[in-house]
Design a protein around this motif. Structure first.
Motif, PDB file in Angstrom:
ATOM      1  N   VAL A  34       0.919  -1.257   0.127  1.00 15.59           N
ATOM      2  CA  VAL A  34      -0.125   0.124   0.002  1.00 15.59           C
ATOM      3  C   VAL A  34       0.733   1.351   0.061  1.00 15.59           C
ATOM      4  CG1 VAL A  34      -1.631   1.018   1.255  1.00 15.59           C
ATOM      5  CG2 VAL A  34      -1.956  -1.091   1.045  1.00 15.59           C
ATOM      6  N   THR A  35       1.926   1.366   0.732  1.00 15.69           N
ATOM      7  CA  THR A  35       2.856   2.310   0.850  1.00 15.69           C
ATOM      8  C   THR A  35       4.006   2.066  -0.041  1.00 15.69           C
ATOM      9  OG1 THR A  35       2.202   2.627   3.118  1.00 15.69           O
ATOM     10  CG2 THR A  35       4.231   3.585   2.351  1.00 15.69           C
ATOM     11  N   PRO A  36       4.364   2.992  -1.033  1.00 14.05           N
ATOM     12  CA  PRO A  36       5.402   2.936  -1.975  1.00 14.05           C
ATOM     13  C   PRO A  36       6.735   2.673  -1.407  1.00 14.05           C
ATOM     14  CG  PRO A  36       4.049   4.773  -2.635  1.00 14.05           C
ATOM     15  CD  PRO A  36       3.523   4.052  -1.366  1.00 14.05           C
ATOM     16  N   GLY A  37       7.528   1.667  -1.657  1.00 14.36           N
ATOM     17  CA  GLY A  37       8.655   1.390  -1.365  1.00 14.36           C
ATOM     18  C   GLY A  37       8.961   0.414  -0.075  1.00 14.36           C
ATOM     19  N   HIS A  38       7.692  -0.115   0.276  1.00 14.90           N
ATOM     20  CA  HIS A  38       7.729  -1.143   1.022  1.00 14.90           C
ATOM     21  C   HIS A  38       7.570  -2.402   0.516  1.00 14.90           C
ATOM     22  CE1 HIS A  38       6.786   2.268   3.885  1.00 14.90           C
ATOM     23  NE2 HIS A  38       7.223   1.303   5.080  1.00 14.90           N
ATOM     24  N   ARG A  39       7.791  -3.291   1.286  1.00 10.81           N
ATOM     25  CA  ARG A  39       7.781  -4.871   0.743  1.00 10.81           C
ATOM     26  C   ARG A  39       6.666  -5.579   1.554  1.00 10.81           C
ATOM     27  NH1 ARG A  39      13.535  -7.323  -0.169  1.00 10.81           N
ATOM     28  NH2 ARG A  39      12.446  -8.434  -1.581  1.00 10.81           N
ATOM     29  N   ILE A  40       6.243  -6.667   0.742  1.00 12.52           N
ATOM     30  CA  ILE A  40       5.117  -7.380   1.450  1.00 12.52           C
ATOM     31  C   ILE A  40       5.605  -8.851   1.956  1.00 12.52           C
ATOM     32  CG2 ILE A  40       2.900  -8.571   1.015  1.00 12.52           C
ATOM     33  CD1 ILE A  40       2.215  -6.560  -1.081  1.00 12.52           C
ATOM     34  N   VAL A  41       5.478  -9.066   2.966  1.00 13.16           N
ATOM     35  CA  VAL A  41       6.098 -10.530   3.631  1.00 13.16           C
ATOM     36  C   VAL A  41       4.967 -10.955   4.233  1.00 13.16           C
ATOM     37  CG1 VAL A  41       7.830 -11.541   4.840  1.00 13.16           C
ATOM     38  CG2 VAL A  41       8.331  -9.320   3.389  1.00 13.16           C
ATOM     39  N   GLY A  42       4.821 -12.270   4.357  1.00 11.59           N
ATOM     40  CA  GLY A  42       4.005 -13.108   5.453  1.00 11.59           C
ATOM     41  C   GLY A  42       2.955 -13.487   4.916  1.00 11.59           C
ATOM     42  N   ARG A  43       1.924 -13.980   5.850  1.00  8.05           N
ATOM     43  CA  ARG A  43       0.535 -14.368   5.298  1.00  8.05           C
ATOM     44  C   ARG A  43      -0.252 -13.215   4.988  1.00  8.05           C
ATOM     45  NH1 ARG A  43      -1.000 -19.556   8.894  1.00  8.05           N
ATOM     46  NH2 ARG A  43       0.989 -20.730   8.661  1.00  8.05           N
ATOM     47  N   ALA A  44      -1.464 -13.500   4.280  1.00  8.20           N
ATOM     48  CA  ALA A  44      -2.489 -12.704   3.880  1.00  8.20           C
ATOM     49  C   ALA A  44      -3.690 -13.459   3.771  1.00  8.20           C
ATOM     50  CB  ALA A  44      -1.704 -11.902   2.741  1.00  8.20           C
ATOM     51  N   LEU A  45      -4.806 -12.559   4.106  1.00  9.06           N
ATOM     52  CA  LEU A  45      -6.115 -13.155   3.935  1.00  9.06           C
ATOM     53  C   LEU A  45      -6.835 -12.626   2.649  1.00  9.06           C
ATOM     54  CD1 LEU A  45      -7.107 -13.676   7.750  1.00  9.06           C
ATOM     55  CD2 LEU A  45      -6.251 -15.529   5.988  1.00  9.06           C
ATOM     56  N   PRO A  46      -7.471 -13.215   2.031  1.00 11.50           N
ATOM     57  CA  PRO A  46      -8.220 -12.535   0.940  1.00 11.50           C
ATOM     58  C   PRO A  46      -9.480 -11.647   1.459  1.00 11.50           C
ATOM     59  CG  PRO A  46      -8.980 -14.761   1.102  1.00 11.50           C
ATOM     60  CD  PRO A  46      -7.846 -14.467   1.896  1.00 11.50           C
ATOM     61  N   ALA A  47      -9.637 -10.651   0.952  1.00  7.63           N
ATOM     62  CA  ALA A  47     -10.907  -9.786   1.154  1.00  7.63           C
ATOM     63  C   ALA A  47     -11.987  -9.465   0.185  1.00  7.63           C
ATOM     64  CB  ALA A  47     -10.347  -8.356   1.844  1.00  7.63           C
ATOM     65  N   ARG A  48     -13.084  -9.458   0.614  1.00  2.27           N
ATOM     66  CA  ARG A  48     -14.110  -9.220  -0.578  1.00  2.27           C
ATOM     67  C   ARG A  48     -14.734  -7.685  -0.123  1.00  2.27           C
ATOM     68  NH1 ARG A  48     -17.094 -14.000  -3.088  1.00  2.27           N
ATOM     69  NH2 ARG A  48     -15.186 -14.254  -3.750  1.00  2.27           N
ATOM     70  N   HIS A  49     -14.941  -7.033  -1.049  1.00  3.30           N
ATOM     71  CA  HIS A  49     -15.693  -5.845  -0.729  1.00  3.30           C
ATOM     72  C   HIS A  49     -17.085  -5.897  -1.064  1.00  3.30           C
ATOM     73  CE1 HIS A  49     -16.497  -1.441  -0.833  1.00  3.30           C
ATOM     74  NE2 HIS A  49     -17.135  -1.674  -2.196  1.00  3.30           N
ATOM     75  N   HIS A  50     -17.801  -5.425  -0.098  1.00  5.35           N
ATOM     76  CA  HIS A  50     -19.338  -5.587  -0.104  1.00  5.35           C
ATOM     77  C   HIS A  50     -20.000  -4.290   0.132  1.00  5.35           C
ATOM     78  CE1 HIS A  50     -19.672  -9.886  -0.733  1.00  5.35           C
ATOM     79  NE2 HIS A  50     -18.650  -9.929   0.537  1.00  5.35           N
ATOM     80  N   GLY A  51     -20.293  -3.593  -0.647  1.00  8.77           N
ATOM     81  CA  GLY A  51     -20.901  -2.052  -0.172  1.00  8.77           C
ATOM     82  C   GLY A  51     -19.767  -1.021   0.090  1.00  8.77           C
ATOM     83  N   SER A  52     -20.213   0.081   0.641  1.00  7.70           N
ATOM     84  CA  SER A  52     -19.723   1.371   0.548  1.00  7.70           C
ATOM     85  C   SER A  52     -18.760   1.364   1.610  1.00  7.70           C
ATOM     86  CB  SER A  52     -20.617   2.271   0.917  1.00  7.70           C
ATOM     87  OG  SER A  52     -20.016   3.570   1.309  1.00  7.70           O
ATOM     88  N   VAL A  53     -17.444   2.053   1.455  1.00  8.63           N
ATOM     89  CA  VAL A  53     -16.412   1.965   2.613  1.00  8.63           C
ATOM     90  C   VAL A  53     -16.453   3.256   3.501  1.00  8.63           C
ATOM     91  CG1 VAL A  53     -14.818   0.643   0.911  1.00  8.63           C
ATOM     92  CG2 VAL A  53     -14.833   3.087   0.756  1.00  8.63           C
ATOM     93  N   ASP A  54     -17.610   4.117   3.339  1.00  5.00           N
ATOM     94  CA  ASP A  54     -17.762   5.131   4.170  1.00  5.00           C
ATOM     95  C   ASP A  54     -17.687   4.888   5.415  1.00  5.00           C
ATOM     96  OD1 ASP A  54     -18.124   6.594   1.601  1.00  5.00           O
ATOM     97  OD2 ASP A  54     -20.175   6.628   1.654  1.00  5.00           O
ATOM     98  N   VAL A  55     -17.950   3.824   5.960  1.00  5.52           N
ATOM     99  CA  VAL A  55     -18.122   3.415   7.425  1.00  5.52           C
ATOM    100  C   VAL A  55     -16.577   3.211   7.643  1.00  5.52           C
ATOM    101  CG1 VAL A  55     -18.564   1.554   9.242  1.00  5.52           C
ATOM    102  CG2 VAL A  55     -20.217   2.257   7.261  1.00  5.52           C
TER     103      VAL A  55
END
Length: 67
Positions: A34-55
């Motif tokens: 998400v932040t430029p210059g950083h690396r991704i390491v480790g476990r991740a879980l999938p996320a699914r978007h349902h509706g508005s992100v306003d909350v």
């Protein structure tokens, strides 16, 4: 220990996994930090978007309302 692996690319890690019989689990090519210059390491879980992100956007400011 992580610094020892800083210069390893994904293909090198994938090759090492295949040669040693370790299951390879890698993210698709389009996934990035998400932040430029950083690396991704480790476990991740999938996320699914349902509706508005306003909350989620309003939560840190305390303006989210119960509906």
């Amino acid at each position: 220990m992580l610094r020892a692996f800083d210069d390893l690319s994904t293909p090198l890690v994938a090759d090492a996994c295949l040669r040693s019989g370790v299951p390879l689990r890698a993210a698709p090519a389009g996934i990035g930090a998400v932040t430029p210059g950083h690396r991704i390491v480790g476990r991740a879980l999938p996320a699914r978007h349902h509706g508005s992100v306003d909350v989620f956007l309003a939560a840190p400011t305390g303006t989210a309302r119960n509906r």
